[in-house]
Design an enzyme around this catalytic site. Sequence first.
Site, PDB file in Angstrom:
ATOM      1  N   ILE A 157       8.718  37.767  57.427  1.00 13.64           N
ATOM      2  CA  ILE A 157      10.063  37.279  57.745  1.00 13.64           C
ATOM      3  C   ILE A 157       9.954  36.022  58.613  1.00 13.64           C
ATOM      4  CG2 ILE A 157      12.319  37.857  58.707  1.00 13.64           C
ATOM      5  CD1 ILE A 157      11.378  39.544  56.209  1.00 13.64           C
ATOM      6  N   GLU A 363      10.063  33.084  48.595  1.00 14.60           N
ATOM      7  CA  GLU A 363      11.387  32.963  47.962  1.00 14.60           C
ATOM      8  C   GLU A 363      11.297  32.937  46.434  1.00 14.60           C
ATOM      9  OE1 GLU A 363      14.382  31.194  50.042  1.00 14.60           O
ATOM     10  OE2 GLU A 363      13.217  30.886  51.849  1.00 14.60           O
TER      11      GLU A 363
HETATM   12  N1  CAA Z   1      23.145  35.884  42.028  1.00 18.00           N
HETATM   13  C1  CAA Z   1      24.026  36.904  41.935  1.00 18.00           C
HETATM   14  N2  CAA Z   1      23.728  38.060  41.269  1.00 18.00           N
HETATM   15  C2  CAA Z   1      22.511  38.163  40.716  1.00 18.00           C
HETATM   16  C3  CAA Z   1      21.552  37.127  40.797  1.00 18.00           C
HETATM   17  C4  CAA Z   1      21.914  35.949  41.481  1.00 18.00           C
HETATM   18  N3  CAA Z   1      21.049  34.923  41.599  1.00 18.00           N
HETATM   19  N4  CAA Z   1      20.412  37.534  40.178  1.00 18.00           N
HETATM   20  C5  CAA Z   1      20.672  38.762  39.706  1.00 18.00           C
HETATM   21  N5  CAA Z   1      21.926  39.132  40.035  1.00 18.00           N
HETATM   22  C6  CAA Z   1      22.606  40.388  39.684  1.00 18.00           C
HETATM   23  C7  CAA Z   1      22.622  40.568  38.173  1.00 18.00           C
HETATM   24  O1  CAA Z   1      23.731  39.934  37.574  1.00 18.00           O
HETATM   25  C8  CAA Z   1      22.696  42.080  38.058  1.00 18.00           C
HETATM   26  O2  CAA Z   1      24.022  42.485  38.311  1.00 18.00           O
HETATM   27  P1  CAA Z   1      24.704  43.709  37.487  1.00 18.00           P
HETATM   28  O3  CAA Z   1      23.874  44.915  37.761  1.00 18.00           O
HETATM   29  O4  CAA Z   1      26.091  43.782  38.021  1.00 18.00           O
HETATM   30  O5  CAA Z   1      24.626  43.306  36.033  1.00 18.00           O
HETATM   31  C9  CAA Z   1      21.869  42.552  39.240  1.00 18.00           C
HETATM   32  O6  CAA Z   1      21.865  41.480  40.183  1.00 18.00           O
HETATM   33  C10 CAA Z   1      20.447  42.925  38.862  1.00 18.00           C
HETATM   34  O7  CAA Z   1      19.869  41.810  38.200  1.00 18.00           O
HETATM   35  P2  CAA Z   1      18.485  41.918  37.427  1.00 18.00           P
HETATM   36  O8  CAA Z   1      18.555  43.076  36.482  1.00 18.00           O
HETATM   37  O9  CAA Z   1      18.159  40.584  36.885  1.00 18.00           O
HETATM   38  O10 CAA Z   1      17.511  42.316  38.633  1.00 18.00           O
HETATM   39  P3  CAA Z   1      15.968  42.638  38.628  1.00 18.00           P
HETATM   40  O11 CAA Z   1      15.768  43.876  39.427  1.00 18.00           O
HETATM   41  O12 CAA Z   1      15.405  42.559  37.246  1.00 18.00           O
HETATM   42  O13 CAA Z   1      15.340  41.473  39.532  1.00 18.00           O
HETATM   43  C11 CAA Z   1      14.504  39.335  40.068  1.00 18.00           C
HETATM   44  C12 CAA Z   1      15.574  40.168  39.319  1.00 18.00           C
HETATM   45  C13 CAA Z   1      14.849  37.907  39.685  1.00 18.00           C
HETATM   46  C14 CAA Z   1      13.095  39.648  39.643  1.00 18.00           C
HETATM   47  C15 CAA Z   1      14.693  39.558  41.587  1.00 18.00           C
HETATM   48  O14 CAA Z   1      14.274  40.838  41.973  1.00 18.00           O
HETATM   49  C16 CAA Z   1      13.953  38.536  42.397  1.00 18.00           C
HETATM   50  O15 CAA Z   1      14.434  37.421  42.574  1.00 18.00           O
HETATM   51  N6  CAA Z   1      12.759  38.876  42.947  1.00 18.00           N
HETATM   52  C17 CAA Z   1      12.036  38.006  43.867  1.00 18.00           C
HETATM   53  C18 CAA Z   1      12.450  38.274  45.277  1.00 18.00           C
HETATM   54  C19 CAA Z   1      12.059  37.161  46.194  1.00 18.00           C
HETATM   55  O16 CAA Z   1      12.239  35.996  45.900  1.00 18.00           O
HETATM   56  N7  CAA Z   1      11.537  37.549  47.376  1.00 18.00           N
HETATM   57  C20 CAA Z   1      11.092  36.612  48.359  1.00 18.00           C
HETATM   58  C21 CAA Z   1      11.906  36.675  49.636  1.00 18.00           C
HETATM   59  S1  CAA Z   1      11.283  35.432  50.735  1.00 18.00           S
HETATM   60  C22 CAA Z   1      11.434  36.074  52.267  1.00 18.00           C
HETATM   61  O17 CAA Z   1      12.114  37.023  52.454  1.00 18.00           O
HETATM   62  C23 CAA Z   1      10.636  35.447  53.359  1.00 18.00           C
HETATM   63  C24 CAA Z   1      11.366  34.447  54.175  1.00 18.00           C
HETATM   64  O18 CAA Z   1      11.793  34.693  55.301  1.00 18.00           O
HETATM   65  C25 CAA Z   1      11.459  33.058  53.670  1.00 18.00           C
END
Ligand code: CAA
Length: 403
Positions: A157, A363
């Site tokens: 974080i 991210e």
């Molecule tokens: N905006 C709004 N809604 C969204 C969205 C977005 N960008 N992306 C997905 N959703 C919604 C979808 O529409 C869906 O909604 P419904 O259930 O109502 O249809 C729901 O969220 C689930 O979507 P998915 O089925 O696509 O979700 P998934 O479980 O397959 O995951 C993923 C998608 C893109 C892999 C996501 O999990 C992801 O982005 N993973 C990476 C996480 C990440 O980037 N982590 C790093 C954090 S960095 C940090 O925390 C450190 C720091 O301090 C900098």
Amino acid sequence: MDFNLTSDQRAVWQWARDFADKEIAPKVEENDQKAQFDFDLMKKIADNGFFAAILPEEYGGQAMDHISYALMTEEIARVDSSTRTLFSVQISLVEKPIMEWGSEAQKKHYLPKLASGEMIGCFGLTEPNAGSDAGNQQTRAVKDGDHYVLNGQKTWISNGTIAHVAIIIAQTDPSKGHKGMCAFLVDTDTKGFTSQKMGNKLGLKSSDTAELFLDNVRVPESAMLGKPGEGFKVAMYCLDQGRFSVACGGVGVMQACIDVSTEYAMEREAFGQKIGEFQMVQSMIADMAVDCECGRLLVLRAAHKKDQGVRNTRETSMAKLFCADAANRAAYNAVQVFGGYGFSEEYPVARIYRDARVLSLYEGTSQIHRIIVSHDELGLRAANGPGMPNNPIDRYSNPADLD
Ligand code: CAA
């Protein structure tokens, strides 16, 4: 389509550029070598109004557009990726989500203090077993009367030990999957909330990176950001903002690579001439320049979409993916231009190279962004929402002109 900046955008760019060179640059190497977070620098950034950039004036902001924000972020990153991370998290991962999802009371309480730097924020999504698989949250929020009790651990974080408020994503009902998740605004001085600095990083050494521990942390219902079950969407919204800022950071890194490489190439001589006169060195510099320009245009296009207020997950992911990978290519080539000296910490390229590496990890890894972009291309639009046009003519049109 107008590719020119407005006079306000130009002025902001120059202002940020001057600040980065005068206030950030002199301290970068020492902070990196000592792996120390620079509180004095943070205060200067706050006092100069950087944290207020895009918030509306009524919450203490400067009401800038996203193009200006992108250019400011690029300039900070050109000089130091660690400082850029502080700035990106504060604005993109904390201020913007509160602005979008917060109640009026939450906005009034937090935003002016975040804008002035009186408060620093962090974003707690990632867990030891929930990195790319962000839906697999193990942190639990259990309802207890008009409060929630949070237990769990967050990791990697940014701003974690210095933050006064954390956006915490937690699961209330695992049987509901991502629809059971909630987001909370947790003051970090709440009983049971602790943080611990994470060291031994490859780069971003002067950025504050932490683990967060929540041990029976009680927060009122009013601390929820968004509604029950909207936590995953809040988290994805946060990432749509944060990823944009990381992309801007990548552009700054590429510009830094061009700057240091061109200067060195026109100084250093080999075989009786400046190394910049050799075509193989020119080729590396040309690749950096093309990548930098492509990345900047992708970033500015995502910024334009944000200013239009339309969904920009696709544009943001493309910008983040391209800029992160291209910044790593540029950093690799910058070290190559410096030859053996590039391998020494005496020159800035070694730090730039180490710092660039995280861009394609945090991210959303580059693999996650390929998933998001390819799902959009394939029409598997869960990540982008229905109704996003696949027709390129529509994509480059004003949303108001579309049905
Ligand atoms: N905006 C709004 N809604 C969204 C969205 C977005 N960008 N992306 C997905 N959703 C919604 C979808 O529409 C869906 O909604 P419904 O259930 O109502 O249809 C729901 O969220 C689930 O979507 P998915 O089925 O696509 O979700 P998934 O479980 O397959 O995951 C993923 C998608 C893109 C892999 C996501 O999990 C992801 O982005 N993973 C990476 C996480 C990440 O980037 N982590 C790093 C954090 S960095 C940090 O925390 C450190 C720091 O301090 C900098």
